[in-house]
Write a protein that holds these residues in place. Structure first.
Motif, PDB file in Angstrom:
ATOM      1  N   VAL A  19       0.821  -1.212   0.000  1.00 19.48           N
ATOM      2  CA  VAL A  19       0.000   0.000   0.000  1.00 19.48           C
ATOM      3  C   VAL A  19       0.859   1.269   0.000  1.00 19.48           C
ATOM      4  N   PRO A  20       1.875   1.396   0.882  1.00 24.26           N
ATOM      5  CA  PRO A  20       2.731   2.584   0.811  1.00 24.26           C
ATOM      6  C   PRO A  20       3.421   2.742  -0.546  1.00 24.26           C
ATOM      7  N   LEU A  21       3.761   1.605  -1.174  1.00 27.90           N
ATOM      8  CA  LEU A  21       4.410   1.676  -2.493  1.00 27.90           C
ATOM      9  C   LEU A  21       3.464   2.290  -3.517  1.00 27.90           C
ATOM     10  N   PHE A  22       2.208   1.858  -3.524  1.00 26.64           N
ATOM     11  CA  PHE A  22       1.232   2.415  -4.471  1.00 26.64           C
ATOM     12  C   PHE A  22       0.996   3.896  -4.203  1.00 26.64           C
ATOM     13  N   ILE A  23       0.918   4.276  -2.931  1.00 29.96           N
ATOM     14  CA  ILE A  23       0.678   5.694  -2.596  1.00 29.96           C
ATOM     15  C   ILE A  23       1.858   6.550  -3.052  1.00 29.96           C
ATOM     16  N   TRP A  24       3.068   6.064  -2.818  1.00 29.76           N
ATOM     17  CA  TRP A  24       4.275   6.832  -3.173  1.00 29.76           C
ATOM     18  C   TRP A  24       4.398   6.975  -4.687  1.00 29.76           C
ATOM     19  N   ILE A  25       4.099   5.892  -5.422  1.00 22.69           N
ATOM     20  CA  ILE A  25       4.193   5.956  -6.884  1.00 22.69           C
ATOM     21  C   ILE A  25       3.190   6.962  -7.448  1.00 22.69           C
ATOM     22  N   GLU A  26       2.003   7.011  -6.877  1.00 20.61           N
ATOM     23  CA  GLU A  26       0.963   7.887  -7.414  1.00 20.61           C
ATOM     24  C   GLU A  26       1.136   9.346  -7.002  1.00 20.61           C
ATOM     25  N   ASP A  27       1.456   9.596  -5.724  1.00 18.28           N
ATOM     26  CA  ASP A  27       1.415  10.985  -5.250  1.00 18.28           C
ATOM     27  C   ASP A  27       2.581  11.336  -4.323  1.00 18.28           C
ATOM     28  N   GLY A  28       3.568  10.481  -4.270  1.00 16.31           N
ATOM     29  CA  GLY A  28       4.730  10.792  -3.450  1.00 16.31           C
ATOM     30  C   GLY A  28       4.456  10.663  -1.966  1.00 16.31           C
ATOM     31  N   SER A  29       5.293  11.274  -1.171  1.00 13.05           N
ATOM     32  CA  SER A  29       5.139  11.230   0.281  1.00 13.05           C
ATOM     33  C   SER A  29       4.337  12.469   0.736  1.00 13.05           C
ATOM     34  N   PRO A  30       3.806  12.466   1.973  1.00 12.66           N
ATOM     35  CA  PRO A  30       3.932  11.420   2.992  1.00 12.66           C
ATOM     36  C   PRO A  30       3.002  10.225   2.713  1.00 12.66           C
ATOM     37  N   ILE A  31       3.345   9.099   3.295  1.00 11.74           N
ATOM     38  CA  ILE A  31       2.556   7.880   3.127  1.00 11.74           C
ATOM     39  C   ILE A  31       1.384   7.862   4.105  1.00 11.74           C
ATOM     40  N   PHE A  32       1.664   8.351   5.309  1.00 12.57           N
ATOM     41  CA  PHE A  32       0.642   8.288   6.360  1.00 12.57           C
ATOM     42  C   PHE A  32      -0.017   9.650   6.555  1.00 12.57           C
ATOM     43  N   PHE A  33      -1.265   9.596   6.950  1.00 14.20           N
ATOM     44  CA  PHE A  33      -2.013  10.788   7.334  1.00 14.20           C
ATOM     45  C   PHE A  33      -2.194  10.731   8.851  1.00 14.20           C
ATOM     46  N   ARG A  34      -1.684  11.739   9.539  1.00 17.39           N
ATOM     47  CA  ARG A  34      -1.772  11.770  11.007  1.00 17.39           C
ATOM     48  C   ARG A  34      -2.580  12.992  11.431  1.00 17.39           C
ATOM     49  N   GLN A  35      -3.430  12.757  12.425  1.00 19.40           N
ATOM     50  CA  GLN A  35      -4.330  13.826  12.865  1.00 19.40           C
ATOM     51  C   GLN A  35      -4.679  13.635  14.334  1.00 19.40           C
ATOM     52  N   GLU A  36      -4.849  14.753  15.033  1.00 12.19           N
ATOM     53  CA  GLU A  36      -5.235  14.682  16.447  1.00 12.19           C
ATOM     54  C   GLU A  36      -6.713  14.337  16.563  1.00 12.19           C
ATOM     55  N   ARG A  37      -7.000  13.304  17.328  1.00 11.83           N
ATOM     56  CA  ARG A  37      -8.376  12.875  17.543  1.00 11.83           C
ATOM     57  C   ARG A  37      -8.687  12.890  19.038  1.00 11.83           C
ATOM     58  N   VAL A  38      -9.997  12.786  19.340  1.00 15.69           N
ATOM     59  CA  VAL A  38     -10.461  12.804  20.726  1.00 15.69           C
ATOM     60  C   VAL A  38     -10.887  11.393  21.116  1.00 15.69           C
TER      61      VAL A  38
END
Length: 503
Positions: A337-356
């Motif tokens: 999955v990270p390989l497909f994401i990087w090939i299509e749109d580069g980095s970052p691979i992960f989406f991080r967000q503050e949650r409650v």
């Protein structure tokens, strides 16, 4: 006129009409209708469906267990008496388990996934208990040599079969109730809101609204085209068994007379079921209307969260074991999955967000990135909408299969979230909702989860109004927090993943 009369007198066979065939067809149709009517009349009786369920359970189990043993050529009981006693024990356990989940109650809706989950859990529990009893008995009687294969095979066949004929019989029960109405006591704003919700639901039975004080008799309950409010409540209560499937109380109990309350209690225990608005919403639609929630709502009886329950610890153990196992099994996906994401749109691979999380605790949640790199502008739309241009092609596929959620397994393993619970909300949205949506903070009484009751019952949220609707399901989950409800969520989640219902 004469010619007309003569033409009417001409035999039908001379005009080419197949008289006998037509009559035979009419007799066949009449016979089918008569048989269907017979079933409907039979199943109107409170006891009939339960008796039929019990009869089919006994016959099915005896046949399945006997045939399974015969095919395996297992002579594991020395005498017919042993076989009889073992079957009696197994049937006793099965009947008790199904009784506890409403398997013999004609009012329980058996066409829903909710009942299917309860039925599956009940049969699994019956299999475990009966196996323990049989093998315990075999330790004291060496002539008994029960076969594990026969026992497991019998329960594996009995489970779908017993669920199938319950669904089939339930359809006839629904048909027999089609001509009956729900009697709604009340004509105020609460009754009008209930009518609007009922009209938009899948319920097909008609509603009859009655005004206790007869002040609004003859007026529509919710505008033109809605049912007209009726009066003469006393006569309706005297004919409950003939025309009504249940009573729905849309008035506060404090506004009703003592005599009427006593009559409703009598009806509940001897004639037909009486629902409050809250119990009807929860029983039929599996969510909680916000209009009945108040600041003391969590202090009411029936909340498992307010008790020290073994399920708290069992659920945490399940989260740790399942998330750890899933992380190991999904290692190849954490490479692909990270390989497909990087090939299509580069980095970052992960989406991080503050949650409650639970009790308002903040944490950082990780997901595979499915949208183009964010601009973080203040005016950026906070909702992901249908056909959102910000979602990448790879991201759209990941969302469909729910693979973007895989990194959350690490959050579940650490204890930030559970596998099952309300959706972990972005802290920015949570702050706004707490100011605009009454009692939104109640959803923080439990740990959020990767999947939950609101996620599997309501479409992906695209507005503040959707957040309100999803809160109704979250509050239902909080009130009915249990193994049974979590099992229902797991089944619906698998269905969503298999049929690509995600976004």
């Amino acid at each position: 006129m004469a010619s007309s009369e003569e033409s009417r007198a001409i035999p039908r066979h001379m005009l080419g009409f197949p008289e006998e065939s037509r009559r035979e067809g009419e007799r066949d149709s009449a016979g089918a209708a008569s048989r269907a009517g017979l079933w409907s009349r039979l199943l109107r009786h409170e006891w009939s469906a339960a008796g039929l369920y019990l009869f089919l359970d006994v016959v099915s189990w005896l046949a399945i267990y006997r045939v399974a043993g015969w095919f395996r050529y297992d002579a594991f009981y020395a005498t017919p008496f042993q076989f009889f006693i073992v079957n009696l024990i197994q049937l006793g356990v099965i009947v008790a388990a199904l009784y506890f989940v409403g398997g013999y109650d004609r009012t329980v809706e058996k066409l829903t996934l909710g009942y299917a989950a309860e039925h599956i859990l009940a049969i699994i529990a019956a299999a475990v208990v009966s196996a323990m009893l049989i093998y315990s008995a075999a330790t004291f009687d060496q002539t008994m040599k029960p076969s594990r294969g026969v026992l497991l095979l019998s329960f594996a066949i009995f489970l779908p079969l017993s669920l199938t004929y319950r669904r089939w019989i339930r359809q006839y029960v629904v048909t027999s109730s089609a001509g009956r109405s729900f009697l709604v006591i009340g004509s105020g704003a609460a009754a009008a809101r209930f009518y609007e919700a009922y009209r938009n639901s899948s319920n097909g039975q008609p509603l009859e609204f009655v005004d206790v004080n007869e002040e609004r008799v003859g007026q529509p309950i919710a505008g033109e085209g809605s049912p007209v409010i009726q009066g003469n409540l006393a006569s309706k209560l005297n004919n409950l068994g003939k025309g009504y499937s249940g009573i729905i109380l849309a008035e506060r109990a404090s506004s009703l007379s003592t005599k009427l309350l006593e009559r409703l209690v009598h009806a509940q225990f001897q004639e037909t079921r009486v629902y409050t608005l809250e119990s009807f919403y929860e029983t039929h639609w599996r969510y909680l209307p916000l209009g009945i929630v108040d600041p003391f709502w969590p202090l009411q009886t029936g909340f498992q969260l307010a008790r020290i329950s073994p399920y708290h610890y069992l659920k945490r153990l399940f989260d740790v074991v399942t998330s750890a196992t899933a992380l190991v099994l999904c290692l190849p996906l954490f490479v692909l999955v990270p390989l497909f994401i990087w090939i299509e749109d580069g980095s970052p691979i992960f989406f991080r967000q503050e949650r409650v999380g639970r009790d308002g605790k903040r944490f950082i949640l990780s997901k595979f990135r499915t949208m183009r790199r964010r601009s973080d502008h203040a005016d950026e739309d906070i909702y992901t909408r249908k056909d959102d241009r910000r979602v990448t092609p790879v991201g759209r596929s990941l969302r469909k299969l729910r693979l973007d959620e895989l990194p959350q397994l690490w959050n579940a393993f650490k204890g930030d979230i559970s596998l099952i619970g309300p959706r972990p909300e972005w802290s920015k949205c949570a702050e706004r909702y707490e100011q605009t949506i009454p009692f939104y903070h109640f959803r923080h009484l439990v740990k959020p989860g990767i999947t939950g009751w609101a996620q599997v019952n309501y479409p992906y949220g695209e507005s503040d109004e959707d957040a309100v609707e999803k809160l109704k399901y979250d509050l239902y989950y909080i009130r009915h927090y249990s193994l049974k409800l979590d099992a229902m969520i797991v089944l619906k989640t698998f269905y969503t993943m298999l049929f690509g219902k995600g976004r």
